[in-house]
Design a protein around this motif. Structure first.
Motif, short mmCIF file in Angstrom:
data_model
loop_
_atom_site.label_atom_id
_atom_site.label_comp_id
_atom_site.label_asym_id
_atom_site.label_seq_id
_atom_site.Cartn_x
_atom_site.Cartn_y
_atom_site.Cartn_z
N VAL A 351 46.54 14.63 41.05
CA VAL A 351 46.54 15.58 39.94
C VAL A 351 45.46 16.62 40.22
O VAL A 351 44.35 16.28 40.65
CB VAL A 351 46.30 14.87 38.58
CG1 VAL A 351 44.96 14.17 38.53
CG2 VAL A 351 46.44 15.86 37.42
N LEU A 352 45.79 17.90 39.99
CA LEU A 352 44.85 18.99 40.26
C LEU A 352 44.87 19.98 39.10
O LEU A 352 45.87 20.67 38.87
CB LEU A 352 45.22 19.71 41.57
CG LEU A 352 44.29 20.85 41.99
CD1 LEU A 352 42.89 20.34 42.28
CD2 LEU A 352 44.85 21.57 43.22
N THR A 353 43.77 20.02 38.35
CA THR A 353 43.62 20.98 37.25
C THR A 353 42.25 21.64 37.40
O THR A 353 41.54 21.42 38.37
CB THR A 353 43.70 20.27 35.88
OG1 THR A 353 42.52 19.46 35.71
CG2 THR A 353 44.93 19.39 35.77
N GLY A 354 41.87 22.43 36.42
CA GLY A 354 40.56 23.08 36.47
C GLY A 354 39.41 22.09 36.39
O GLY A 354 38.26 22.43 36.69
N ARG A 355 39.68 20.85 35.99
CA ARG A 355 38.62 19.85 35.85
C ARG A 355 38.18 19.24 37.17
O ARG A 355 37.07 18.73 37.29
CB ARG A 355 39.09 18.72 34.93
CG ARG A 355 38.79 18.98 33.48
CD ARG A 355 39.24 17.85 32.61
NE ARG A 355 38.66 16.57 33.00
CZ ARG A 355 39.13 15.40 32.61
NH1 ARG A 355 40.19 15.35 31.83
NH2 ARG A 355 38.55 14.28 32.97
N GLU A 356 39.08 19.24 38.16
CA GLU A 356 38.72 18.66 39.46
C GLU A 356 37.80 19.62 40.18
O GLU A 356 38.21 20.74 40.50
CB GLU A 356 39.97 18.37 40.30
CG GLU A 356 40.69 17.08 39.92
CD GLU A 356 41.30 17.09 38.52
OE1 GLU A 356 41.10 16.12 37.78
OE2 GLU A 356 41.95 18.08 38.17
N LYS A 357 36.59 19.20 40.45
CA LYS A 357 35.61 20.08 41.08
C LYS A 357 34.89 19.34 42.20
O LYS A 357 34.99 18.13 42.34
CB LYS A 357 34.59 20.58 40.05
CG LYS A 357 35.20 21.38 38.90
CD LYS A 357 34.14 22.07 38.08
CE LYS A 357 34.68 22.77 36.85
NZ LYS A 357 35.90 23.50 37.02
N GLY A 358 34.16 20.12 42.99
CA GLY A 358 33.28 19.55 44.01
C GLY A 358 34.00 18.68 45.01
O GLY A 358 35.10 18.99 45.49
N ARG A 361 37.68 17.55 44.35
CA ARG A 361 38.67 18.60 44.62
C ARG A 361 38.88 18.76 46.12
O ARG A 361 40.01 18.94 46.59
CB ARG A 361 38.22 19.92 43.99
CG ARG A 361 39.27 21.02 43.99
CD ARG A 361 38.80 22.21 43.15
NE ARG A 361 39.88 23.15 42.96
CZ ARG A 361 40.20 24.12 43.81
NH1 ARG A 361 39.49 24.26 44.93
NH2 ARG A 361 41.20 24.94 43.56
N GLU A 362 37.80 18.71 46.89
CA GLU A 362 37.90 18.85 48.35
C GLU A 362 38.80 17.78 48.94
O GLU A 362 39.60 18.05 49.84
CB GLU A 362 36.50 18.76 48.98
CG GLU A 362 35.63 19.99 48.72
CD GLU A 362 34.21 19.79 49.23
OE1 GLU A 362 33.99 18.82 50.01
OE2 GLU A 362 33.33 20.59 48.85
N VAL A 363 38.67 16.54 48.44
CA VAL A 363 39.50 15.43 48.95
C VAL A 363 40.98 15.69 48.64
O VAL A 363 41.86 15.50 49.50
CB VAL A 363 39.04 14.09 48.34
CG1 VAL A 363 40.03 12.98 48.67
CG2 VAL A 363 37.65 13.74 48.85
N ILE A 364 41.26 16.14 47.41
CA ILE A 364 42.65 16.42 47.02
C ILE A 364 43.23 17.52 47.92
O ILE A 364 44.36 17.40 48.43
CB ILE A 364 42.72 16.84 45.54
CG1 ILE A 364 42.34 15.67 44.63
CG2 ILE A 364 44.12 17.36 45.18
CD1 ILE A 364 42.11 16.05 43.19
N LEU A 365 42.48 18.61 48.12
CA LEU A 365 42.97 19.72 48.95
C LEU A 365 43.19 19.29 50.39
O LEU A 365 44.16 19.71 51.03
CB LEU A 365 41.97 20.89 48.88
CG LEU A 365 41.79 21.57 47.52
CD1 LEU A 365 40.87 22.78 47.64
CD2 LEU A 365 43.12 21.99 46.91
N LYS A 366 42.30 18.44 50.91
CA LYS A 366 42.43 17.97 52.30
C LYS A 366 43.70 17.12 52.46
O LYS A 366 44.46 17.27 53.42
CB LYS A 366 41.20 17.15 52.68
CG LYS A 366 41.05 16.87 54.18
CD LYS A 366 39.64 16.36 54.48
CE LYS A 366 39.38 16.29 55.97
NZ LYS A 366 40.04 15.17 56.64
#
Length: 697
Positions: A351-358, A361-366
């Motif tokens: 899940v990716l929303t504005g709450r995923e940060k730092g 978020r990097e792990v999700i994008l990778k």
């Protein structure tokens, strides 16, 4: 680039004489645009008109109607000093007399407007007070010279606080004077056959009608402008479809392995409608043509599961799916529904929303970039530039009407020849499907999964609010969970609507800390925390604004209370009611209303009590209120039309589609000199995304 020919129309409204920064603000509210332009004012359509050609005597004037009277001023009766009473002026003609009433207006000013013994023309609404005729605050008080300039037929416009009708009329005169000489924007043969005036003449006749028909949606000026707007929309659809067709698609064929595991993990069998929709979507995904399909599902019909199974087909082919939802609540709700079923089948989700940060978020994008995530669910965060997919093959856009064309295309461009599935839980009347979506393929889910209980819907007067609260207590003692919906977040000085925050506080005084509050002004994290407490059962009553309208799933909730139900549209009431009746227990929806109800409001509540068929309700909503309310932001979030009224102009849609198809087929990029009028048309009707689509190549 917009042609310079149109610059006078796209100038800020402050370019018009008499509109400075002080008036710009109310005009911005009126025209629903932060920086209103001259064109926005020209497209501000009248809501009615006053016909001043009939000029009755005082005796013949019909109460509660707008009249124009010729009178003589006979006496002034100002209020006694210190008294909060109106200033009364007695006027008369040869048939009788009338009292003109002014509140909070300085006596000297009134006496200058209405000098004793003078003849004056009064324009306004006549009423009866204690059996006597009176007119409160006339719209116009004119001498003979002023009356000679008064138009016989005068449009009446929607207004906002701080903006009188005179300001709008004067600004419109300035706006009409700025219309440049444009080439004919529509096919000449069509204009001649319909008997339509040209663009400038249509606007002039609409805002300065010579006959009542000129100011009505059925008149030639309005129909011409409505057709332009419909044509601009159809050209947009035709261009997107043409681009997609030329770009081609990719075939994604799975082996059925993940699909079988997901079906085995589901606690229910698919309905026949779900099976049919899934078969249509699979056929699209497996073909070498790009899919563009609309999936309409009534409340609780199981669209999310269909989307998950489509994603499984894509994952079996080694590719990825993105599901984009308009709000964080809805995105996380989808993820919580999908994740356990997907995990049972070995389908990797995120899940990716504005709450995923730092770091998170990097792990999700990778994982997305390297292909380890098969399905990602998110909000607008999915279309950020740094979100990269290894191989995106399917873009699912939920509640797609809440996204612009450009946002939907931005998601699709994250992959090569991405298939697109648009989903909506707001059934769209058949009358409107072709208007909004052209010849897009579409599937419908009209069945609900087995086990769903019908919702007992009742209309209750707000005068019985105390009884409702007592009944709420009985339901809570019996183990129920309750939604209580309010239209506003905080109490307003200018509105009698219930405020969510105030209602929550009132209910907390009775039921303590089991009452929670959620509304659109809260941050995503705050909303999620409250929703989690409600889903777990820690909170028993959830007071909310319409943020819970779509997608929120709490099967244990069995009572829905909607305060001021008469203020909501049918489609929205149906969506809200759909938050209960999702489990195996019997559910109830109470529609609290403030009387007296209009005939339309009575019909609306009656239909909701009688039917749970969202498609039938949508058709009735269109009949009762027109497409602007069915589809507009005023009620259910769809982008409605500003000029076209589909209940009046539906007959123009087929012609608009045919002209758009012929235009795009002849010139797919609208590059030739012959297509210049169509480019002007797209600019005039704010098809900015379309123009960027063309310029992007």
């Amino acid at each position: 680039m917009r042609p310079t020919l149109l610059d006078p129309l796209f100038a800020p409204i402050t370019a018009l004489k008499g509109i400075g920064p002080k008036l710009e603000r109310p005009f911005a509210r009126l025209l629903n645009r932060d920086a209103p332009r001259v064109l926005d004012l020209l497209f501000h359509m009248p809501s009615s008109f006053v016909d001043r050609r009939a000029r009755p005597t005082i005796a013949d004037a019909i109460p509660e109607t707008d009249v124009t009277l010729k009178v003589t001023v006979e006496a002034h009766y100002p209020p006694a000093p210190g008294r909060r009473a109106p200033h009364r002026t007695l006027v008369a003609d040869q048939t009788g007399d009338l009292t003109v009433v002014h509140f909070n207006v300085e006596a000297g000013r009134i006496e200058r407007l209405l000098p004793l013994g003078a003849t004056r023309w009064l324009c306004g609404r006549i009423s009866l007070f204690d059996g006597m005729r009176q007119m409160a605050h006339p719209d116009r008080i004119l001498d003979e010279a002023g009356f000679a300039k008064l138009p016989a037929i005068e449009p009446v416009y929607p207004l906002v606080e701080g903006l009188a009708g005179g300001y709008v009329r004067r600004a419109l005169d300035g706006a009409l004077a700025r219309i440049p000489a444009l080439p004919e924007l529509l096919p000449a043969a069509l204009v001649a056959a319909q008997g339509w005036p040209d663009f400038a003449t249509a606007l002039a006749r609409l805002h300065h009608p010579k006959n009542p028909i000129d100011a009505l949606p059925s008149g030639a000026p309005w129909r011409r402008l409505a057709f332009q707007e419909l044509l601009a929309h159809q050209i947009t659809l035709a261009l997107v479809r043409s681009r997609q067709s030329r770009a081609g698609g990719r075939s994604s064929v799975g082996d059925g392995r993940l699909t079988r595991q997901i079906l085995a993990a589901l606690p229910f069998a698919l309905t026949e409608a779900q099976g049919q929709a899934l078969a249509q979507i699979r056929a699209d995904i497996r073909s070498d043509k790009a899919m563009l399909r609309l999936l309409q599902g009534d409340v609780g019909s199981g669209k999310t599961v269909v989307g998950l199974l489509a994603a499984a087909e894509v994952a079996e082919a080694g590719r990825q799916t993105a599901l984009m939802a308009p709000t964080e609540i809805l995105a996380r709700q989808h993820y919580e529904t999908i994740a356990p079923i997907a995990a049972a089948a070995g389908l990797a989700t995120a899940v990716l929303t504005g709450r995923e940060k730092g770091r998170a978020r990097e792990v999700i994008l990778k994982d997305l970039a390297e292909g380890r995530t098969h399905l990602v669910v998110g909000t607008h965060a999915l279309i950020q530039p740094d979100v990269v997919f290894a191989d995106l093959a399917l873009a699912i856009v939920d509640e797609q009407h809440r996204f612009g064309v450009e946002q939907r295309l931005s998601l699709a461009r994250k992959g090569p020849a991405t298939d697109m599935l648009l989903m909506t839980a707001t059934p769209i009347p058949r009358t409107l499907v072709l208007t909004l979506f052209g010849d897009m393929d579409h599937s419908e889910l009209r069945q609900k999964p087995p086990g769903r209980q019908p919702v007992d819907t009742r209309a209750v007067s707000l005068d019985r609010l105390d009884e409702v609260v007592h009944g709420l207590g009985r339901a809570l003692r019996a183990g129920a969970q309750v939604y209580w919906i309010c239209p506003l977040v905080e109490e307003s000085d200018v509105s009698d609507l219930a405020a969510a925050s105030e209602r929550a506080e009132t209910l907390r005084q009775v039921f303590g800390d089991t009452v929670g509050l959620v509304h659109g002004r809260m941050s995503g994290a705050e909303k999620d925390k409250v929703m989690a407490r409600f889903q777990s059962g820690e909170l028993r009553v959830l007071v909310a604004t319409t943020v819970v309208e779509v997608g929120v799933n709490v099967p244990s909730a069995t009572l829905m209370v909607i305060e001021h139900a008469e203020r909501f549209g049918l489609a929205q009431l149906h969506q809200l009611r759909g938050r209960v009746g999702r489990g195996s227990k019997a559910s109830t929806c109470l529609l609290l209303y403030r009387g007296p109800l209009s005939e339309t409001a009575k019909a609306r509540l009656a239909i909701l009590r009688e039917s749970e068929d969202g498609f039938a309700i949508a058709e009735e909503d269109l009949r009762l209120r027109g497409e602007g309310d069915v589809l507009g932001t005023r009620q259910s979030g769809f982008p409605g039309f500003g000029i076209a009224r589909l209940e009046m102009h539906a007959d123009l849609v087929a012609t608009a589609r045919a002209v758009a198809h012929e235009t795009v087929q002849a010139d797919p990029e609208l590059e030739s000199p012959a297509s210049m009028p169509m480019r002007l048309l797209l600019h005039l009707h704010d098809s900015n995304a379309t123009m960027r689509l063309l310029s992007a190549g």
